[in-house]
Design an enzyme around this catalytic site. Structure first.
Site, mmCIF file in Angstrom:
data_model
loop_
_atom_site.group_PDB
_atom_site.id
_atom_site.type_symbol
_atom_site.label_atom_id
_atom_site.label_comp_id
_atom_site.label_asym_id
_atom_site.label_seq_id
_atom_site.Cartn_x
_atom_site.Cartn_y
_atom_site.Cartn_z
ATOM 1 N N LYS A 28 0.832 -1.202 0.000
ATOM 2 C CA LYS A 28 0.000 0.000 0.000
ATOM 3 C C LYS A 28 0.875 1.263 0.000
ATOM 4 C CE LYS A 28 -3.770 -0.659 2.493
ATOM 5 N NZ LYS A 28 -4.399 -0.846 3.816
ATOM 6 N N ARG A 100 -3.178 3.423 8.404
ATOM 7 C CA ARG A 100 -3.422 2.207 7.625
ATOM 8 C C ARG A 100 -2.255 1.240 7.747
ATOM 9 N NH1 ARG A 100 -4.802 4.584 1.710
ATOM 10 N NH2 ARG A 100 -5.990 2.641 1.543
ATOM 11 N N GLY A 109 -5.807 -10.559 6.961
ATOM 12 C CA GLY A 109 -5.954 -10.955 8.367
ATOM 13 C C GLY A 109 -5.514 -9.890 9.351
ATOM 14 N N MET A 111 -4.760 -5.658 10.692
ATOM 15 C CA MET A 111 -5.580 -4.645 11.351
ATOM 16 C C MET A 111 -6.449 -3.865 10.366
ATOM 17 S SD MET A 111 -4.556 -1.350 13.452
ATOM 18 C CE MET A 111 -4.956 -0.395 12.008
ATOM 19 N N ARG A 346 -3.340 -1.555 -6.553
ATOM 20 C CA ARG A 346 -2.515 -2.770 -6.465
ATOM 21 C C ARG A 346 -2.881 -3.687 -7.618
ATOM 22 N NH1 ARG A 346 -5.653 -4.848 -1.149
ATOM 23 N NH2 ARG A 346 -7.708 -4.765 -2.078
ATOM 24 N N HIS A 464 -12.595 -40.903 2.898
ATOM 25 C CA HIS A 464 -12.050 -41.711 1.801
ATOM 26 C C HIS A 464 -12.554 -41.222 0.450
ATOM 27 C CE1 HIS A 464 -11.973 -45.227 -0.948
ATOM 28 N NE2 HIS A 464 -10.773 -45.377 -0.422
ATOM 29 N N SER A 786 14.683 -43.243 -13.777
ATOM 30 C CA SER A 786 13.472 -42.520 -13.400
ATOM 31 C C SER A 786 13.444 -42.474 -11.878
ATOM 32 C CB SER A 786 12.247 -43.243 -13.956
ATOM 33 O OG SER A 786 11.084 -42.607 -13.512
ATOM 34 N N CYS A 853 9.026 -39.782 -11.651
ATOM 35 C CA CYS A 853 7.672 -40.295 -11.826
ATOM 36 C C CYS A 853 6.884 -40.307 -10.517
ATOM 37 C CB CYS A 853 7.694 -41.672 -12.459
ATOM 38 S SG CYS A 853 8.454 -42.924 -11.434
ATOM 39 N N TYR A 873 12.774 -34.682 -17.927
ATOM 40 C CA TYR A 873 11.323 -34.556 -17.885
ATOM 41 C C TYR A 873 10.779 -34.785 -16.481
ATOM 42 C CZ TYR A 873 11.110 -39.678 -17.690
ATOM 43 O OH TYR A 873 11.254 -40.979 -17.316
HETATM 44 P P1 ADP Z 1 -7.840 -2.239 3.617
HETATM 45 O O1 ADP Z 1 -6.438 -2.666 3.577
HETATM 46 O O2 ADP Z 1 -8.686 -3.060 4.514
HETATM 47 O O3 ADP Z 1 -8.412 -2.029 2.255
HETATM 48 P P2 ADP Z 1 -7.473 0.588 3.752
HETATM 49 O O4 ADP Z 1 -6.288 1.094 4.477
HETATM 50 O O5 ADP Z 1 -7.353 0.542 2.289
HETATM 51 O O6 ADP Z 1 -7.845 -0.820 4.338
HETATM 52 O O7 ADP Z 1 -8.675 1.511 4.185
HETATM 53 C C1 ADP Z 1 -10.016 1.161 4.337
HETATM 54 C C2 ADP Z 1 -10.923 2.165 3.647
HETATM 55 O O8 ADP Z 1 -10.687 3.470 4.129
HETATM 56 C C3 ADP Z 1 -10.710 2.208 2.159
HETATM 57 O O9 ADP Z 1 -11.922 2.311 1.506
HETATM 58 C C4 ADP Z 1 -9.894 3.451 1.970
HETATM 59 O O10 ADP Z 1 -10.062 3.978 0.702
HETATM 60 C C5 ADP Z 1 -10.422 4.364 3.069
HETATM 61 N N1 ADP Z 1 -9.396 5.331 3.469
HETATM 62 C C6 ADP Z 1 -8.171 5.053 3.932
HETATM 63 N N2 ADP Z 1 -7.466 6.193 4.143
HETATM 64 C C7 ADP Z 1 -8.287 7.214 3.794
HETATM 65 C C8 ADP Z 1 -8.129 8.629 3.756
HETATM 66 N N3 ADP Z 1 -6.983 9.220 4.099
HETATM 67 N N4 ADP Z 1 -9.171 9.361 3.336
HETATM 68 C C9 ADP Z 1 -10.336 8.765 2.974
HETATM 69 N N5 ADP Z 1 -10.554 7.452 2.980
HETATM 70 C C10 ADP Z 1 -9.529 6.657 3.369
HETATM 71 MG MG MG Z 2 -7.866 -0.948 0.836
#
Ligand code: ADP
Ligand code: MG
Ligand code: MG
Length: 899
Positions: A28, A100, A109, A111, A346, A464, A786, A853, A873
């Site tokens: 990110k 973020r 998984g 935060m 991404r 099974h 083999s 094999c 192979y």
């Molecule tokens: P995830 O990894 O779960 O996608 P994000 O970090 O991308 O989490 O953020 C969750 C949501 O919050 C996303 O929709 C993102 O676009 C929004 N968001 C994150 N930072 C900002 C920001 N600075 N302003 C407005 N929306 C934000």
């Molecule tokens: Mg996101």
């Protein structure tokens, strides 16, 4: 020592980092930096990313930050405040930020994001005044308390929700959006009270305390159970990533009214791969609202009508991002009062079909090279493309009658039968059958093999039925509790009864069961997939590498393991260049061969043995004739008989002994003595493989004669053939020397009798450590090796494949070993022995042909190891051939990139 840089700025058309810094900035953070700076220069709100190095240090230091971090963060916060012309959480016109998380590999998984950080009892009023939108300000504040309390401080989400619900029901309101300013204020007061009660302190008013609280929560989340589990499930080994980065960035607001909003979009369709811009947009909303599904978003195409300017801008960004990243992009954006901001991009996740289509399209668009295209698709993803599927239009009209566990993917339709015997008998008549049972057992294998699908009423995904079905590539739904068996010839599903012979259809990918015939489309390799795999073949064919022992090896083929003409056809259809392992044992289990073979085993003398084997010869000849013919000149590697003899003579009780003695025409007492004599403590390490031919040479002689006769017949018919004979369980070169001499004598006999001039390559399996260690001696008598890596792994580790289930989980959990040695070929054990065998074998015969094999031949990591070790192979099950064709090409490309 130079001080490590911990914090990286982005914004104002520039950035300290870029996309190459995923390891440090997380996916990110790296992409935000890349989007912000030239040449993309996209509208990204300013911010800074604290690197994964800090996360690594944090855990090294026992959950403490490295020295100097606080100062560095203060510096960058100051820079952010200057850029934005606002102070974090200031009373009059506050800067608000989001915090973020993000690792180098995207990890759902971890935060959740905290938005609107910087609000407190005073700045909320400043925000209201500045924006002239009191409701917006208080809504932002209540969201922030909730997210901070829940995500960073662990106050249960449900407790916040309970407060909102209480206020709403009190006022008779249904939607959050209907809450007015006073109600939001009331909620804020109650939230703060809840927070104090739960945490024993006031909700933090100091924005810097808030910020550090959120940063700490992100770093802490790296080791939360969810994240650890996620890494385990996705085979991300601990220690391969430094941790998560933390991005702090200025907020933009999609919830400021009807000229604002937020959305998610894909530069191409992630499920079909079509080159079509798509996504969803929600007006007057913030962040997660789109994903949360509280309100129904509009399609991106609708935005083209409601806000053409923003839509065009997005289209433009989409094109530029694809050109830049050379891949399909998954993007997050927010519109604040008519101005567009990019918040994330991404490489987007996609289905197998989409992955192949996009890869092929992008080569045509000259966006990527063929090599890049081949690296774009995970070999395992191809499985999704190679299963028989229900025809979607037929499903719409189908009647769903029950559901179970989706145990083995693909769709199967057929007439229902309730025993394996019926399945076999009906299949022989050319009927398509669906085997329905409570559960299956090893006795049912033959019936399962001919069924279009398997449906059981009990058992889970490791039962099974499920395990065997997956191995065979047969669709399976198991644990379908709605089915009962009121009689031998019918089943009940709810109130409906289905008789033997009625049609049912299952979808092993969804676990659904349908009444009647639903159209199934068979898997085939055509269109984009054919083109794509053709590129893979090209790359492998022209590859050249130098082995660890210094030999040059050209090309890298994919063969299949297959014992029947049907297997051979499948293999062929999926693009195999030959059969690397054709086992002959099952051929002896068919009658009338079985009885003759059993008679042979219990024979008192060689003469009787030879007589009984003679009876089998014509049947064996026919078996070989058909499979060699099917392969149309491609290599067929026939392995001479391998299993222990006691597998053929089984009599568990007196009744079975009785029956067997009658069938074989010998008295019960001598038969009992024979059974006792054949008994072995460790049949897998016992009297089997070529050991049989040392004690009873006539067995292999008969097989070789049958092979030679079949080939001679094909030769006369003008059919192309390339047959190789393979000797199993070799531990001494003397075995190969002797068996080869006997085989050549037989072949000579046939040549004379049939007036042909056949020659067969005769090779040795290498499946025990000793064989690898004396490979130079074996190579004098063997035309090829083999590697039987299942047995090689068993005997190198001393793990029995039948028993290791009791401890393997503990070994993996405690990281005593890194991978299951029967799933992934271990480079240090069997792999090292293969390296020795390659060096020694080719020291005698420089162009000694080498292959594998074992089941590892269908595993991408193992295939890469085989490439490195100089094998010519790999051979795998027919259904894994396309995967191996791709994995082999990827091994070639990656090896050339390393140079
Ligand atoms: P995830 O990894 O779960 O996608 P994000 O970090 O991308 O989490 O953020 C969750 C949501 O919050 C996303 O929709 C993102 O676009 C929004 N968001 C994150 N930072 C900002 C920001 N600075 N302003 C407005 N929306 C934000
Ligand atoms: Mg996101
Ligand atoms: Mg073996």
């Amino acid at each position: 020592m130079a001080k490590t840089k911990y914090v990286y700025f982005f914004g104002n058309g520039d950035a300290d980092g870029d996309e190459s810094m995923r390891a440090e900035l997380g996916g990110k953070g790296a992409n935000l930096a890349q989007m912000a700076k030239k040449p993309l220069s996209l509208p990204v709100p300013a911010g800074f990313t604290i690197s994964t190095d800090v996360c690594q240090e944090f855990y090294k230091l026992g959950r403490k930050y490295p020295a100097g971090l606080d100062k560095e963060v203060a510096e960058y916060l100051d820079r952010l405040e200057k850029t934005m012309g606002k102070k974090l959480g200031a009373n009059d016109d506050p800067l608000l930020v989001s915090v973020r998380s993000g690792a180098a590999i995207s990890m759902p998984g971890m935060m959740d994001t905290i938005l609107n950080l910087g609000l407190n009892d005073k700045s909320v009023i400043g925000l209201a005044n500045k924006t002239g939108n009191e409701r917006f300000a208080w809504d932002a504040y209540r969201r922030f308390i909730q997210m901070f309390g829940d995500v960073a401080m662990g106050v249960e989400h449900a407790k916040f929700e309970a407060i909102i619900d209480e206020v709403k029901s009190h006022r008779g309101i249904k939607e959050d959006t209907e809450l007015n300013t006073d109600e939001l204020k009331e909620i804020v007061t109650k939230y703060k009270k809840l927070y104090k009660k739960e945490k024993g302190e006031d909700f933090p008013q100091d924005p810097k305390v808030q910020m550090w609280g959120a940063i700490g929560a992100v770093f802490g989340s790296w080791m939360n159970p969810r994240a650890i589990k996620y890494r385990q499930l996705n085979n991300i080994k601990e220690g391969t990533l430094k941790g998560t980065a933390v991005t702090v960035m200025a907020m933009v607001f999609g919830n400021k009214g009807d000229t604002s909003g937020t959305g998610v979009c894909f530069s191409r369709d992630p499920s079909t791969g079509k080159n079509e811009f798509m996504g969803e947009y929600l007006m007057n909303a913030q962040g997660e609202d789109v994903v949360a599904g509280i309100r129904t978003p509009q399609k991106l195409s609708q935005l083209a009508e409601t806000n053409k300017k923003i839509y065009d801008e997005l289209c433009n960004i989409r094109n530029r991002l694809e050109k830049h990243y050379h891949d399909m992009q998954d993007m997050e954006f927010t519109v604040e009062e008519g101005k567009l901001f990019m918040l994330q991009c991404r490489n987007g996740k996609r289905t197998g079909a989409a992955a192949v289509k996009m890869a092929v399209d992008m080569v045509a668009e000259k966006l990527i090279t063929k090599e890049q295209a081949l690296l774009r698709v995970e070999p395992e993803q191809l499985n999704q493309l190679l299963l028989p599927q229900l025809d979607p239009s037929a499903v719409k009209k189908a009647v769903e009658i029950a559901g179970g566990l989706n145990a083995s993917p693909g769709a199967g339709c057929g007439q229902i039968v309730f025993t394996a015997e019926d399945a076999e008998a009906w299949a022989k008549e050319g009927k398509k059958v669906l085997l329905v049972r409570k559960e299956t057992s090893p006795d049912d294998i033959a019936g399962m093999a001919v069924a279009q699908g398997i449906l059981t009423s009990t058992g889970g995904r490791t039962s099974h039925a499920a395990v065997v079905a997956r191995g065979m590539g047969t669709p399976c739904v198991c644990g379908c509790a709605a089915i009962t068996f009121p009689g031998a010839d019918k089943i009940k599903v709810g109130s409906k009864t289905y008789k033997k012979g009625d049609f049912l259809t299952i979808d092993g990918s969804t676990g659904k069961v349908y009444e009647g015939k639903v159209a199934v489309k068979p898997a085939s390799i055509s269109g984009d997939l054919e083109k794509f795999l053709g590129w893979a073949d090209e790359i492998r064919n022209k590859s050249v590498r130098t082995t660890p022992s210094g030999k040059k090896v050209k090309g890298f083929d994919v063969y299949a393991n297959g014992d029947t003409p049907q297997n051979a056809k499948d293999a062929f259809r999926f693009g195999a260049m030959g059969i690397g392992l054709c086992r002959t044992e099952h051929m002896f289990f068919d009658e009338p061969k079985l009885t003759s073979f059993q008679k042979m085993i219990v024979s008192e003398d060689t003469e009787a043995r030879k007589k009984n084997l003679k009876a089998i010869l014509p049947y064996q000849e026919k078996d070989f004739y058909q499979i060699i013919k099917t392969m149309e000149g491609r290599t067929v590697t026939i392995r001479l008989l391998d299993p222990p003899l006691n597998e053929f003579i089984q009599a568990a009780d007196s009744k079975q002994l009785d029956e067997l003695s009658k069938k074989l025409g010998i008295d019960k007492k001598s038969l009992a003595a024979k059974v006792a004599a054949l008994d072995e403590h460790n049949p897998m390490l016992g009297h089997r493989g070529c050991r049989l031919a040392i004690t009873y040479p006539e067995i292999y002689e008969m097989q070789v004669e049958a092979i030679a006769l079949a080939t001679a017949k094909l030769e006369k018919e003008g059919v192309k053939h390339d047959v190789q004979i393979m000797i199993p369980n070799v531990v001494s070169y003397r075995e190969v020397e002797q068996i080869r001499a006997q085989a050549e004598a037989k072949i000579e006999e046939v040549n004379k009798a049939k007036k042909v001039n056949l020659k067969f390559a005769i090779g040795s399996m290498v499946e025990f450590p000793r064989t690898a260690l004396i490979a130079d001696k074996v190579a004098k008598y063997a035309d090829f090796f083999s590697f039987g890596t299942n047995d090689l792994s068993q005997t190198t580790f001393g793990f029995s494949r039948d028993d290791y289930g009791k401890f393997i989980e503990a070994y993996l959990d405690q990281r005593i070993i890194e991978d299951d040695p029967f799933a992934t070929l271990d480079p240090d054990g069997p792999g090292a022995l293969m390296e020795i065998a390659e060096a020694k074998g080719r020291s005698v015969k420089p162009d000694l042909h080498l292959g594998i094999c074992g089941e590892h031949g269908g595993d991408p990591a193992s295939i890469a190891l085989c490439y490195k070790l100089g094998l010519n192979y790999v051979s795998c099950s027919p259904f894994r051939v396309p995967l191996a064709r791709l994995a082999g090409a990827q091994a070639v490309i990656k090896a050339s990139q390393k140079k």
